[in-house]
Each structure stands twice: as C-alpha cells, then as structure tokens.
Motif scaffolding. Structure first.
Motif, PDB file in Angstrom:
ATOM      1  N   PHE A   1       4.054   9.646   6.179  1.00 29.51           N
ATOM      2  CA  PHE A   1       3.722  10.073   7.528  1.00 29.51           C
ATOM      3  C   PHE A   1       3.459   9.005   8.421  1.00 29.51           C
ATOM      4  O   PHE A   1       4.041   8.751   9.449  1.00 29.51           O
ATOM      5  CB  PHE A   1       2.855  11.464   7.625  1.00 29.51           C
ATOM      6  N   VAL A   2       2.412   8.462   7.918  1.00 29.74           N
ATOM      7  CA  VAL A   2       1.822   7.146   8.788  1.00 29.74           C
ATOM      8  C   VAL A   2       2.759   6.222   9.073  1.00 29.74           C
ATOM      9  O   VAL A   2       2.842   5.624  10.088  1.00 29.74           O
ATOM     10  CB  VAL A   2       0.464   6.751   8.477  1.00 29.74           C
ATOM     11  N   GLU A   3       3.679   5.660   7.823  1.00 34.24           N
ATOM     12  CA  GLU A   3       4.547   4.673   7.949  1.00 34.24           C
ATOM     13  C   GLU A   3       5.609   4.972   8.838  1.00 34.24           C
ATOM     14  O   GLU A   3       6.011   4.195   9.741  1.00 34.24           O
ATOM     15  CB  GLU A   3       4.966   4.427   6.619  1.00 34.24           C
ATOM     16  N   GLY A   4       6.010   6.402   8.662  1.00 35.97           N
ATOM     17  CA  GLY A   4       7.077   6.975   9.691  1.00 35.97           C
ATOM     18  C   GLY A   4       6.655   6.686  11.009  1.00 35.97           C
ATOM     19  O   GLY A   4       7.545   6.385  12.123  1.00 35.97           O
ATOM     20  N   LEU A   5       5.318   7.164  11.615  1.00 36.13           N
ATOM     21  CA  LEU A   5       4.999   7.314  12.833  1.00 36.13           C
ATOM     22  C   LEU A   5       4.956   5.812  13.295  1.00 36.13           C
ATOM     23  O   LEU A   5       5.152   5.369  14.510  1.00 36.13           O
ATOM     24  CB  LEU A   5       3.477   7.513  12.870  1.00 36.13           C
ATOM     25  N   ALA A   6       4.516   4.812  12.330  1.00 37.73           N
ATOM     26  CA  ALA A   6       4.441   3.319  12.932  1.00 37.73           C
ATOM     27  C   ALA A   6       5.901   2.978  13.345  1.00 37.73           C
ATOM     28  O   ALA A   6       6.027   1.878  14.386  1.00 37.73           O
ATOM     29  CB  ALA A   6       3.830   2.492  11.767  1.00 37.73           C
ATOM     30  N   GLU A   7       6.758   3.191  12.607  1.00 34.82           N
ATOM     31  CA  GLU A   7       8.057   2.528  12.617  1.00 34.82           C
ATOM     32  C   GLU A   7       8.717   3.113  13.654  1.00 34.82           C
ATOM     33  O   GLU A   7       9.382   2.509  14.560  1.00 34.82           O
ATOM     34  CB  GLU A   7       9.139   2.958  11.250  1.00 34.82           C
ATOM     35  N   ASN A   8       8.153   4.509  14.131  1.00 36.01           N
ATOM     36  CA  ASN A   8       8.907   5.124  15.247  1.00 36.01           C
ATOM     37  C   ASN A   8       8.160   4.548  16.667  1.00 36.01           C
ATOM     38  O   ASN A   8       8.812   4.377  17.641  1.00 36.01           O
ATOM     39  CB  ASN A   8       8.641   6.722  15.130  1.00 36.01           C
ATOM     40  N   TYR A   9       6.943   4.410  16.570  1.00 37.63           N
ATOM     41  CA  TYR A   9       6.056   3.996  17.661  1.00 37.63           C
ATOM     42  C   TYR A   9       6.020   2.722  17.928  1.00 37.63           C
ATOM     43  O   TYR A   9       5.948   2.306  19.051  1.00 37.63           O
ATOM     44  CB  TYR A   9       4.702   4.650  17.734  1.00 37.63           C
ATOM     45  N   ILE A  10       5.797   2.052  16.764  1.00 43.88           N
ATOM     46  CA  ILE A  10       5.599   0.381  16.985  1.00 43.88           C
ATOM     47  C   ILE A  10       6.972  -0.226  16.581  1.00 43.88           C
ATOM     48  O   ILE A  10       7.180  -1.599  16.964  1.00 43.88           O
ATOM     49  CB  ILE A  10       4.516  -0.032  15.952  1.00 43.88           C
ATOM     50  N   GLY A  11       7.917   0.110  15.659  1.00 42.32           N
ATOM     51  CA  GLY A  11       8.884  -0.750  15.168  1.00 42.32           C
ATOM     52  C   GLY A  11       8.668  -1.246  13.955  1.00 42.32           C
ATOM     53  O   GLY A  11       9.678  -1.616  13.252  1.00 42.32           O
ATOM     54  N   SER A  12       7.548  -1.117  13.386  1.00 46.03           N
ATOM     55  CA  SER A  12       7.194  -1.477  11.990  1.00 46.03           C
ATOM     56  C   SER A  12       6.101  -0.902  11.524  1.00 46.03           C
ATOM     57  O   SER A  12       5.132  -0.631  12.234  1.00 46.03           O
ATOM     58  CB  SER A  12       7.301  -3.171  11.757  1.00 46.03           C
ATOM     59  N   ALA A  13       5.650  -1.150  10.118  1.00 45.39           N
ATOM     60  CA  ALA A  13       4.704  -0.436   9.490  1.00 45.39           C
ATOM     61  C   ALA A  13       3.818  -1.450   8.804  1.00 45.39           C
ATOM     62  O   ALA A  13       4.412  -2.113   8.003  1.00 45.39           O
ATOM     63  CB  ALA A  13       5.045   0.814   8.786  1.00 45.39           C
ATOM     64  N   LEU A  14       2.709  -1.350   9.175  1.00 47.14           N
ATOM     65  CA  LEU A  14       1.738  -2.208   8.148  1.00 47.14           C
ATOM     66  C   LEU A  14       0.628  -1.460   7.756  1.00 47.14           C
ATOM     67  O   LEU A  14      -0.227  -1.243   8.615  1.00 47.14           O
ATOM     68  CB  LEU A  14       1.177  -3.596   8.893  1.00 47.14           C
ATOM     69  N   LEU A  15       0.273  -1.072   6.533  1.00 45.72           N
ATOM     70  CA  LEU A  15      -0.687  -0.146   6.158  1.00 45.72           C
ATOM     71  C   LEU A  15      -1.171  -0.976   4.711  1.00 45.72           C
ATOM     72  O   LEU A  15      -0.400  -1.009   3.773  1.00 45.72           O
ATOM     73  CB  LEU A  15      -0.257   1.104   6.095  1.00 45.72           C
ATOM     74  N   ARG A  16      -2.491  -1.007   4.546  1.00 45.28           N
ATOM     75  CA  ARG A  16      -3.168  -1.478   3.454  1.00 45.28           C
ATOM     76  C   ARG A  16      -4.112  -0.267   2.873  1.00 45.28           C
ATOM     77  O   ARG A  16      -4.810  -0.080   3.692  1.00 45.28           O
ATOM     78  CB  ARG A  16      -3.957  -2.758   3.572  1.00 45.28           C
ATOM     79  N   PHE A  17      -4.201   0.077   1.720  1.00 50.17           N
ATOM     80  CA  PHE A  17      -4.781   1.332   1.469  1.00 50.17           C
ATOM     81  C   PHE A  17      -5.152   1.252  -0.053  1.00 50.17           C
ATOM     82  O   PHE A  17      -4.497   1.279  -1.122  1.00 50.17           O
ATOM     83  CB  PHE A  17      -4.037   2.711   1.389  1.00 50.17           C
ATOM     84  N   THR A  18      -6.567   1.051  -0.362  1.00 47.61           N
ATOM     85  CA  THR A  18      -7.150   1.346  -1.654  1.00 47.61           C
ATOM     86  C   THR A  18      -8.149   2.109  -1.449  1.00 47.61           C
ATOM     87  O   THR A  18      -9.233   1.805  -0.889  1.00 47.61           O
ATOM     88  CB  THR A  18      -7.435  -0.164  -2.430  1.00 47.61           C
ATOM     89  N   ALA A  19      -8.079   3.340  -2.246  1.00 47.14           N
ATOM     90  CA  ALA A  19      -8.898   4.453  -1.850  1.00 47.14           C
ATOM     91  C   ALA A  19      -9.360   5.083  -3.292  1.00 47.14           C
ATOM     92  O   ALA A  19      -8.546   5.169  -4.188  1.00 47.14           O
ATOM     93  CB  ALA A  19      -8.512   5.263  -0.838  1.00 47.14           C
TER      94      ALA A  19
END
Length: 272
Positions: A169-187
């Motif tokens: 969901f977050v990647e899709g939002l970023a691509e829609n609003y920003i044009g690209s997605a950058l997420l780093r996630f170690t949880a």
C-alpha cells in the motif's frame, strides 16, 4: 538509523541483550558498527511479555547509555519474549511517544528504516485507518503509522500477509503521489506468542538483520547487528526475508510484496 534486538525462547533476563554483551544494545546506542550513524541517542524503549497478554513497556527520550533505570530494569526483568530499541531519529521529534517499541493490545512493534517523502504520504496513509486505530496514534513517526496500518490490514489474523499488504500500500501511494517509491524496512513485531521480523527495501540498502541462538535452552535472538565478535554464530538474514521464531525454531521465508495501491486511498539457515 536505529538499532534493535529481540528475543524469544526460554525466559531470559533482558540484560543478556540490553546491557551485558560486549556489543550490547546500550553499547550500540553510542557505538554502532553496522549503521550509517554510530550514535543512536534519541531515546530508547523495551517491551516484554510476562503473565498477562499485553506487554509491559518502558520508554524514555534519554540516550540509553545515560538512563539510570534501564540497566536496573534489564537486570531484574526476566521474560520469554521481549523487544528492545535505541533510536536515531530520521523523522518525528525526540519525544516519548516517538520511541519504539509501539504497543497496541497484545501486539508490540519496532522498526529500523524510513519512508522517503513521508511528509507527503502521511495524510493518505492516515486516511486508511479506522477511527479506533487513528485515535490510537500518539506520535508522529512513520514507524508507528506503519504498525497501525498493519493492524488495519489484519496483523492479528495473518501477520506476514498484513505486513506485505502494508508495504504494498505504501509503495503504491508513493508511486502515485511522488512518482517513485523508496522504503527501507527492517522490523520486529510480536503478539506475545511468536516473534516475527522482516528485512526488506525497495532498493539494495535494507537495514541489517542477524539471527543467532541465545541462552542455554531453545532461545533465539534477532538483532540489527551482532552482540559479540563470534561471527560464526550469527547468520545474516538476506534482504527480502520474513522470519518467524516460535517454540519449534526459526523459519526464514521469502518476503516480496507486490506493489499496488488501494482504491480507498486515492483522490536462511540459522546456526543450531
């Protein structure tokens, strides 16, 4: 970037991760060796499970090395499952509500990483939460919001699938609003029964994650970086992995969420 450590297995004193090892979490708070920043002094927190379903928690904005209570608590609290975190803030002020771990009901969650352009994505991310979860948000970090979104997407029923849904969901939002997605996630996250962890990034720079047995019984720890110099005892978890620790042992599986966006939002082998 932050540093964290988590444990699941036979009951263990928190100090075995937090303060006693040569490269304990407190040591990492001012001298991390496998992170962009060596100092993680923007607060700390611990969450542990005992006789009740919900975890106990202690957080503060002091650097972990300077809190006079942390070592005392870690020496006295014995738990079969706990999470500990030292923070290097990448967003959100230095305040107690922004310190990990975050807790909701019987779930606890802590995170190392970031969402690029979070200031532009925060509002549509929050819009996905129902009233109960939106009102449960007390801080301002992307980490807490990711946790609440995972709860929204079914963390209590299917933990790994819910995290995959959240990241997608977050990647899709970023691509829609920003044009690209950058997420780093170690949880790492837990319901008090199993310990889960994910290492994932949209690029090749996922924050580190290691696993090793700990204690005299069937215990395992997951950490941002090894707690000692015995490199042979630590297995690095690859990028794109989902880890589950239960009484049966450690399972490592591929984690690769599909990139998408919800219509609601739019205008390894472990050493034995």
């Amino acid at each position: 970037m932050c540093r964290w450590a988590a444990y699941s297995g036979d009951p263990l004193y928190l100090e075995e991760l937090v303060s006693s090892p040569a490269h304990s979490l407190i040591e990492q708070s001012h001298c991390a060796t496998r992170a962009k920043t060596a100092t993680n002094g923007d607060g700390f927190g611990i969450a542990w499970y005992g006789d009740r379903p919900e975890p106990g928690r202690y957080r503060d904005i002091l650097p972990a090395w300077s809190d006079c209570n942390l070592k005392s608590l870690a020496r006295q609290i014995r738990s079969p499952l706990f999470l500990a975190h030292v923070r290097a803030a990448t967003g959100g002020g230095t305040r107690r509500d922004n310190c990990h771990p975050f807790v909701h009901g019987n779930w606890s969650f802590m995170h190392n990483g970031q969402i690029a352009n979070f200031d532009r994505l925060r509002r549509p991310m929050e819009a996905m939460l129902d009233d109960e979860l939106f009102n449960a948000r007390t801080g301002t970090t992307d980490s807490e919001l990711l946790f609440l979104l995972a709860l929204q997407f079914g963390l209590c029923q299917t933990p790994m699938a819910a995290m995959a849904e959240t990241i997608s969901f977050v990647e899709g939002l970023a691509e829609n609003y920003i044009g690209s997605a950058l997420l780093r996630f170690t949880a790492a996250f837990s319901d008090g029964k199993a310990l889960y962890a994910i290492r994932y990034a949209t690029d090749s720079k996922a924050p580190t994650l290691y696993a090793a047995p700990l204690g005299s019984g069937q215990g395992y720890c997951l950490v941002s970086e090894p707690l000692n110099d015995d490199v042979d005892s630590w297995a690095e978890i690859p990028n794109g992995s989902a880890v589950t620790v239960t009484a049966s042992g450690v399972d490592v599986a591929v984690f690769q969420p599909e990139k998408r966006i919800s219509a609601r939002s739019l205008p390894i082998a472990i050493p034995a």
